[in-house]
Design a protein around this motif. Sequence first.
Motif, PDB file in Angstrom:
ATOM      1  N   GLU A 142      31.272  15.800  66.185  1.00 44.78           N
ATOM      2  CA  GLU A 142      30.651  15.337  64.935  1.00 44.78           C
ATOM      3  C   GLU A 142      29.240  15.889  64.723  1.00 44.78           C
ATOM      4  O   GLU A 142      28.339  15.196  64.267  1.00 44.78           O
ATOM      5  N   LEU A 143      29.072  17.163  65.048  1.00 46.12           N
ATOM      6  CA  LEU A 143      27.799  17.831  64.779  1.00 46.12           C
ATOM      7  C   LEU A 143      27.970  19.008  63.827  1.00 46.12           C
ATOM      8  O   LEU A 143      27.017  19.759  63.610  1.00 46.12           O
ATOM      9  N   ASP A 144      29.157  19.177  63.267  1.00 44.73           N
ATOM     10  CA  ASP A 144      29.414  20.334  62.420  1.00 44.73           C
ATOM     11  C   ASP A 144      28.511  20.390  61.188  1.00 44.73           C
ATOM     12  O   ASP A 144      28.144  21.468  60.731  1.00 44.73           O
ATOM     13  N   ARG A 145      28.104  19.230  60.690  1.00 50.54           N
ATOM     14  CA  ARG A 145      27.237  19.235  59.497  1.00 50.54           C
ATOM     15  C   ARG A 145      25.811  19.696  59.816  1.00 50.54           C
ATOM     16  O   ARG A 145      25.023  19.961  58.915  1.00 50.54           O
ATOM     17  N   PHE A 146      25.488  19.790  61.106  1.00 51.50           N
ATOM     18  CA  PHE A 146      24.159  20.243  61.514  1.00 51.50           C
ATOM     19  C   PHE A 146      24.175  21.685  62.014  1.00 51.50           C
ATOM     20  O   PHE A 146      23.194  22.154  62.590  1.00 51.50           O
ATOM     21  N   LYS A 147      25.267  22.404  61.794  1.00 47.65           N
ATOM     22  CA  LYS A 147      25.444  23.720  62.418  1.00 47.65           C
ATOM     23  C   LYS A 147      24.329  24.707  62.112  1.00 47.65           C
ATOM     24  O   LYS A 147      24.016  25.573  62.940  1.00 47.65           O
ATOM     25  N   ASP A 148      23.698  24.600  60.946  1.00 49.32           N
ATOM     26  CA  ASP A 148      22.659  25.555  60.573  1.00 49.32           C
ATOM     27  C   ASP A 148      21.245  25.041  60.830  1.00 49.32           C
ATOM     28  O   ASP A 148      20.263  25.710  60.508  1.00 49.32           O
TER      29      ASP A 148
END
Length: 255
Positions: A142-148
């Motif tokens: 659940e860290l995909d939204r922070f990938k950038d």
Amino acid sequence: MEKTILKTENLTKSFGGLKAVDNVTLTVKENSITGLIGPNGSGKTTLFNTISGVYKPERGKIYFNGERIDGLAPYKIYEKGLARTFQTPRLFQKLTVLDNMMVSCRSHPGDKILNVFLKKRRWSEEEEKLAEKALEILEIIELDRFKDKPASELSGGQMKLLELGRVLMTEPKMLLLDEPAAGVNPTLARRIFEKITQLRDELSLTFFTIEHRIEILLEHADWVYVMHNGSIIAESPPEEVVKNKVVVDVYLGEA
């Protein structure tokens, strides 16, 4: 019959006259979550450092997947599929979350500068595959939204999850986790252990975990070892360890 993936026999590690790990014999079953608890200074992290090759034991044996590994360099043990995390996440703070994941894989194509010029197409294809793999793992934790985002902008708990994700990029068979919920708020601490349980169930991974937040560990562990003054003083299923008088006395003595 459950297979043993990790076994130590009479493992001993001393610093001067202090036996930080004293004749420790234990086993970890494959596809399990095994907990290691004990008061501060009881030798838990030293035990992990000895198992992972950071320290060389004076005496005893360590077997991983049936192969003796005591005395091997840490990178050799890592190559066999035994990986670990540390109490404080060791991230590349200025890199993005996605880049932190990608640089953690084994045999990264960018490790050799000539690949950029001589095998540019293959290098690009490998990079795309790595990015896909990293995004899949980031979605699981659940860290995909922070990938950038730079890793420095994550909360303490999110950094712990990213450290876990980086280790998963190496495709380990077993992970040694040193206090994965330390310094994290209770809600996220429970979420971290829910993810550990999910990874065990979905990816057939094995976890050996040091944790001071005993109430959370006991909700998820299959088996628990208790360490005190360098020795294992108790082992049992989690529901029984809290009833053990020796364990209770050790913790009350610390308080």
